[in-house]
Scaffold this motif. Structure first.
Motif, PDB file in Angstrom:
ATOM      1  N   CYS A 156       0.856  -1.183   0.000  1.00 26.97           N
ATOM      2  CA  CYS A 156       0.000   0.000   0.000  1.00 26.97           C
ATOM      3  C   CYS A 156       0.896   1.239   0.000  1.00 26.97           C
ATOM      4  O   CYS A 156       1.652   1.457   0.949  1.00 26.97           O
ATOM      5  CB  CYS A 156      -0.902   0.003   1.228  1.00 26.97           C
ATOM      6  SG  CYS A 156      -1.859   1.529   1.434  1.00 26.97           S
ATOM      7  N   ALA A 157       0.802   2.047  -1.038  1.00 27.99           N
ATOM      8  CA  ALA A 157       1.668   3.222  -1.164  1.00 27.99           C
ATOM      9  C   ALA A 157       1.357   4.290  -0.106  1.00 27.99           C
ATOM     10  O   ALA A 157       2.183   5.167   0.157  1.00 27.99           O
ATOM     11  CB  ALA A 157       1.527   3.816  -2.557  1.00 27.99           C
ATOM     12  N   ALA A 158       0.183   4.213   0.513  1.00 29.96           N
ATOM     13  CA  ALA A 158      -0.158   5.165   1.566  1.00 29.96           C
ATOM     14  C   ALA A 158       0.641   4.906   2.837  1.00 29.96           C
ATOM     15  O   ALA A 158       0.692   5.764   3.725  1.00 29.96           O
ATOM     16  CB  ALA A 158      -1.656   5.107   1.866  1.00 29.96           C
ATOM     17  N   ARG A 178       0.363  -3.692   3.854  1.00 32.15           N
ATOM     18  CA  ARG A 178      -0.940  -3.605   3.204  1.00 32.15           C
ATOM     19  C   ARG A 178      -1.925  -3.139   4.274  1.00 32.15           C
ATOM     20  O   ARG A 178      -1.915  -3.663   5.392  1.00 32.15           O
ATOM     21  CB  ARG A 178      -1.347  -4.959   2.625  1.00 32.15           C
ATOM     22  CG  ARG A 178      -0.368  -5.437   1.557  1.00 32.15           C
ATOM     23  CD  ARG A 178      -0.844  -6.660   0.835  1.00 32.15           C
ATOM     24  NE  ARG A 178       0.071  -7.011  -0.251  1.00 32.15           N
ATOM     25  CZ  ARG A 178      -0.200  -7.882  -1.207  1.00 32.15           C
ATOM     26  NH1 ARG A 178      -1.379  -8.504  -1.208  1.00 32.15           N
ATOM     27  NH2 ARG A 178       0.666  -8.134  -2.162  1.00 32.15           N
ATOM     28  N   SER A 179      -2.732  -2.173   3.949  1.00 30.87           N
ATOM     29  CA  SER A 179      -3.584  -1.579   4.981  1.00 30.87           C
ATOM     30  C   SER A 179      -4.935  -1.168   4.425  1.00 30.87           C
ATOM     31  O   SER A 179      -5.166  -1.200   3.206  1.00 30.87           O
ATOM     32  CB  SER A 179      -2.877  -0.356   5.589  1.00 30.87           C
ATOM     33  OG  SER A 179      -2.957   0.748   4.713  1.00 30.87           O
ATOM     34  N   VAL A 180      -5.799  -0.750   5.335  1.00 29.78           N
ATOM     35  CA  VAL A 180      -7.130  -0.290   4.945  1.00 29.78           C
ATOM     36  C   VAL A 180      -7.048   1.010   4.164  1.00 29.78           C
ATOM     37  O   VAL A 180      -8.027   1.437   3.549  1.00 29.78           O
ATOM     38  CB  VAL A 180      -8.036  -0.111   6.182  1.00 29.78           C
ATOM     39  CG1 VAL A 180      -8.273  -1.449   6.859  1.00 29.78           C
ATOM     40  CG2 VAL A 180      -7.422   0.876   7.167  1.00 29.78           C
ATOM     41  N   ASN A 181      -5.883   1.657   4.179  1.00 30.53           N
ATOM     42  CA  ASN A 181      -5.696   2.876   3.392  1.00 30.53           C
ATOM     43  C   ASN A 181      -5.640   2.585   1.896  1.00 30.53           C
ATOM     44  O   ASN A 181      -5.750   3.503   1.079  1.00 30.53           O
ATOM     45  CB  ASN A 181      -4.420   3.596   3.821  1.00 30.53           C
ATOM     46  CG  ASN A 181      -4.512   4.115   5.240  1.00 30.53           C
ATOM     47  OD1 ASN A 181      -5.553   4.597   5.661  1.00 30.53           O
ATOM     48  ND2 ASN A 181      -3.431   3.989   5.996  1.00 30.53           N
ATOM     49  N   CYS A 182      -5.436   1.311   1.563  1.00 33.15           N
ATOM     50  CA  CYS A 182      -5.453   0.875   0.168  1.00 33.15           C
ATOM     51  C   CYS A 182      -6.335  -0.370   0.084  1.00 33.15           C
ATOM     52  O   CYS A 182      -5.831  -1.498   0.021  1.00 33.15           O
ATOM     53  CB  CYS A 182      -4.047   0.541  -0.325  1.00 33.15           C
ATOM     54  SG  CYS A 182      -2.872   1.901  -0.255  1.00 33.15           S
ATOM     55  N   PRO A 183      -7.652  -0.205   0.119  1.00 26.60           N
ATOM     56  CA  PRO A 183      -8.541  -1.370   0.053  1.00 26.60           C
ATOM     57  C   PRO A 183      -8.219  -2.219  -1.179  1.00 26.60           C
ATOM     58  O   PRO A 183      -8.078  -1.683  -2.283  1.00 26.60           O
ATOM     59  CB  PRO A 183      -9.938  -0.756  -0.042  1.00 26.60           C
ATOM     60  CG  PRO A 183      -9.792   0.615   0.541  1.00 26.60           C
ATOM     61  CD  PRO A 183      -8.411   1.061   0.170  1.00 26.60           C
ATOM     62  N   ILE A 184      -8.078  -3.506  -0.976  1.00 27.50           N
ATOM     63  CA  ILE A 184      -7.772  -4.395  -2.088  1.00 27.50           C
ATOM     64  C   ILE A 184      -9.043  -4.603  -2.912  1.00 27.50           C
ATOM     65  O   ILE A 184     -10.094  -4.945  -2.377  1.00 27.50           O
ATOM     66  CB  ILE A 184      -7.198  -5.724  -1.574  1.00 27.50           C
ATOM     67  CG1 ILE A 184      -5.860  -5.452  -0.881  1.00 27.50           C
ATOM     68  CG2 ILE A 184      -7.019  -6.724  -2.712  1.00 27.50           C
ATOM     69  CD1 ILE A 184      -5.234  -6.668  -0.245  1.00 27.50           C
ATOM     70  N   LEU A 185      -8.891  -4.383  -4.213  1.00 25.48           N
ATOM     71  CA  LEU A 185     -10.053  -4.393  -5.093  1.00 25.48           C
ATOM     72  C   LEU A 185     -10.132  -5.667  -5.922  1.00 25.48           C
ATOM     73  O   LEU A 185      -9.120  -6.298  -6.223  1.00 25.48           O
ATOM     74  CB  LEU A 185      -9.996  -3.186  -6.033  1.00 25.48           C
ATOM     75  CG  LEU A 185      -9.860  -1.812  -5.369  1.00 25.48           C
ATOM     76  CD1 LEU A 185      -9.759  -0.730  -6.428  1.00 25.48           C
ATOM     77  CD2 LEU A 185     -11.031  -1.548  -4.421  1.00 25.48           C
ATOM     78  N   ASP A 186     -11.346  -6.006  -6.285  1.00 17.21           N
ATOM     79  CA  ASP A 186     -11.602  -7.133  -7.165  1.00 17.21           C
ATOM     80  C   ASP A 186     -12.716  -6.701  -8.110  1.00 17.21           C
ATOM     81  O   ASP A 186     -13.864  -6.553  -7.690  1.00 17.21           O
ATOM     82  CB  ASP A 186     -12.015  -8.362  -6.353  1.00 17.21           C
ATOM     83  CG  ASP A 186     -12.253  -9.591  -7.222  1.00 17.21           C
ATOM     84  OD1 ASP A 186     -12.020  -9.504  -8.448  1.00 17.21           O
ATOM     85  OD2 ASP A 186     -12.668 -10.641  -6.690  1.00 17.21           O
ATOM     86  N   GLY A 187     -12.352  -6.444  -9.362  1.00 22.17           N
ATOM     87  CA  GLY A 187     -13.340  -5.965 -10.317  1.00 22.17           C
ATOM     88  C   GLY A 187     -13.842  -4.572  -9.997  1.00 22.17           C
ATOM     89  O   GLY A 187     -14.984  -4.228 -10.305  1.00 22.17           O
ATOM     90  N   GLY A 188     -12.978  -3.767  -9.367  1.00 24.71           N
ATOM     91  CA  GLY A 188     -13.345  -2.396  -9.046  1.00 24.71           C
ATOM     92  C   GLY A 188     -14.057  -2.236  -7.727  1.00 24.71           C
ATOM     93  O   GLY A 188     -14.318  -1.108  -7.289  1.00 24.71           O
TER      94      GLY A 188
END
Length: 271
Positions: A156-158, A178-188
């Motif tokens: 997460c770049a944040a 990896r953090s909630v600052n960069c929610p991992i996306l799946d299909g947007g």
């Protein structure tokens, strides 16, 4: 680091080596070197962590059986290896270990993580739940003599990369969260099965070169690295680089790093 395990995959194990072309017998010095690589990795790594269950490669590793794990009846493939070893393929060897929290502890974490979700359409809640649960295990992968092929490292770049301090010289030592600052996306949309485990990447020996970075469709920033390898010396029985990947909660990763015997690993370089 989705691609690293594929990149670091070992050459295929042959079940009927003598019946096929492309195989030869290991030389005595090759057997000694390959066994010494595994022994160094095994001796350098912790085989206990807290009260967690630990699964690791067997200490009884035998190079002469590496390409002969399940020989057919009547076939003696002991000591066989691909003819390309030391010519087109490096003397690459990897070691893996997994550390898993006890069932009682992990169950408590799982229950708490689910309780954080009140609305399954809420991306922030999904991310918080999965990040909370990403602390029940760790994985370690160590590779000797990677051939320079590129591999990726995502974070997460944040939460910027952290430089790790080691007791030995390294050419790359970073921790990516990896953090909630960069929610991992799946299909947007926020994924319901995102991998929020943090990663550490450490390179000893030849320099690790940054090839590029991009924000990928999963919402993370992916950096591509390549580790130096002198192919003109591919036949030398010497370790050019050592790559260590750790996957787990950042604080557990830091604790595990303290338990690794870095001197034993570093001592293999050039040998």
């Amino acid at each position: 680091m989705k691609k690293i395990f594929a990149v670091l995959a070992l050459v295929a194990i042959c079940l009927n080596a003598q019946a096929q072309s492309g195989f030869r017998k290991l030389r005595a010095e090759e057997i000694t070197y390959i066994n010494s690589m595994h022994a160094a990795m095994y001796a350098a790594t912790p085989h206990t962590y807290k009260n967690w269950r630990v699964v690791a490669d067997d200490a009884k590793f035998d190079a002469t059986m590496f390409w002969c794990t399940d020989p057919p009846d009547g076939v003696d493939c002991k000591g066989d290896c691909p003819t390309i070893l030391g010519v087109g393929d490096p003397y690459l060897l990897s070691y893996n270990a997994e550390y898993t929290m006890t069932g009682e502890e992990s169950s408590t974490i799982a229950v708490t993580s689910i309780s954080l979700i009140k609305d399954f359409n809420n991306g922030e809640q999904l991310a918080a739940s999965q990040k909370y649960a990403a602390k029940t295990k760790m994985k370690m992968n160590i590779v000797f003599n990677m051939d320079g092929s590129p591999f990726s490292f995502s974070y997460c770049a944040a939460t910027p990369l952290e430089t790790l301090q080691l007791p030995v010289a390294s050419t790359l030592a970073v921790l990516g969260r990896r953090s909630v600052n960069c929610p991992i996306l799946d299909g947007g949309r926020a994924s319901m099965s995102g991998d929020y485990y943090d990663r550490a990447l450490i390179v000893l020996g030849k320099p690790g070169t940054k090839k590029g970075a991009e924000k990928t469709s999963d919402g993370l920033t992916t950096v591509t690295y390549a580790v130096g390898f002198d192919k003109s010396k591919i036949g030398k029985l010497a370790t050019q680089n050592i790559i260590i990947e750790l996957k787990g909660d950042a604080e557990d990763i830091k604790e595990l790093i303290k338990l690794i015997d870095w001197q034993k690993l570093s001592a293999m370089l050039g040998k």
